[in-house]
Design an enzyme around this catalytic site. Sequence first.
Site, PDB file in Angstrom:
ATOM      1  CG  ASP A 110      71.123  -4.811  44.869  1.00 39.47           C
ATOM      2  OD1 ASP A 110      72.177  -5.143  45.419  1.00 39.47           O
ATOM      3  OD2 ASP A 110      70.858  -5.089  43.688  1.00 39.47           O
ATOM      4  CE  LYS A 161      62.780  -1.983  33.685  1.00 34.93           C
ATOM      5  NZ  LYS A 161      64.179  -1.604  33.399  1.00 34.93           N
ATOM      6  CG  ASP A 219      67.724  -0.642  43.411  1.00 34.16           C
ATOM      7  OD1 ASP A 219      68.888  -0.720  43.860  1.00 34.16           O
ATOM      8  OD2 ASP A 219      67.386  -1.180  42.349  1.00 34.16           O
TER       9      ASP A 219
END
Length: 356
Positions: A110, A161, A219
């Site tokens: 990716d 996160k 990405d």
Amino acid sequence: MEAILLVGGQGTRLRPLTLSTPKPLLPMAGVPLLEHQLTRAREAGVRRIVFATSYRAEMFHEVFGDGSRLGLEIVYVTEEEPLGTAGAIRNASEALTCGPSDPVLVLNGDILSSHDLNAQLAAHRKADAAVTLHLTLVEDARRYGAVPTAPNGRVLAFVEKSPNPPTNQVNAGCYVFRRSVIDEIPPDRVVSAEYEFFPALLADGAVIIGYVEAAYWLDVGTPAAFVRGACDLVNGAMTSPVVSGAEHGVLVLDGAFIAPSARVGGGTTVGEGVRIGEKAEVESSVLFSGAVVESGARVVRSVIGRGARISSGAVLVDVVIGDGASIGPGNELLNGLRVWPGVELPPMAVRFSHDA
């Protein structure tokens, strides 16, 4: 040196482009996305690569074969069921031939990156690390898992996160493993590298190094990112050994035709056999092979699929048009709209303006 390349994902965020083609095989600046990574890996000394495939696995062999075209040996291992990032690495490792102490490069299909693979490998060897991660720097780490490191480069934690990340260093998805460490990944089940295996290694006292480099990194998982990556390759913001022939912000591939009065720029890729009509405007976009943009149409920051047709007077900004779709005259498509393959929009079917 050997490498594992993770290419098993379905690329759902890039639909409809990925309905027929795996994301790593989508054309980006004239070649499949993966080819940019493969050539950089070869330049870093990699000679044998194991493709960890799943979705439309057969297509990778059709495109790259045994790898000889690129000066590589490529072998293929297919997951019957998705196994997660670490699980895919463990599954693919059955095809490795190197010794237990040798480094194995792991790449993610990716990612578009210009970071220094040789420097990452050198950091790995110097520290005699179990794993060395490429860490990139981002302006806002809240969307990522943060990876703080000590002054000597040792990873201190893997922080999921959070609204207040401890650092702007994030996992960039390129790893160097000591071969024997891969064997410690539990086999035949789903295992996440980021959320399970790496934290477990750290808890056991393994040496995990963060190689920090703020080189170009992207990405390419969304349409906007895909367009940006392609344009950066054409404009030279991201360098690749396999991109050549771009002039004045445009890459024109074999058999394409651009009318003299058309305006094309901003890093646009004009694919093989594409036709762009008089007074059309194409800016910062990707036109796949055989696409047609008729006279007076306007296409900005968009992807036009193979054989799709954009009729006269249509306006497309920040959209994705699937293979073989047809956009009739006077349509106005904006703001992330996606048109599925083969769909035919009649004239004036979609408008955001009232001045039809």
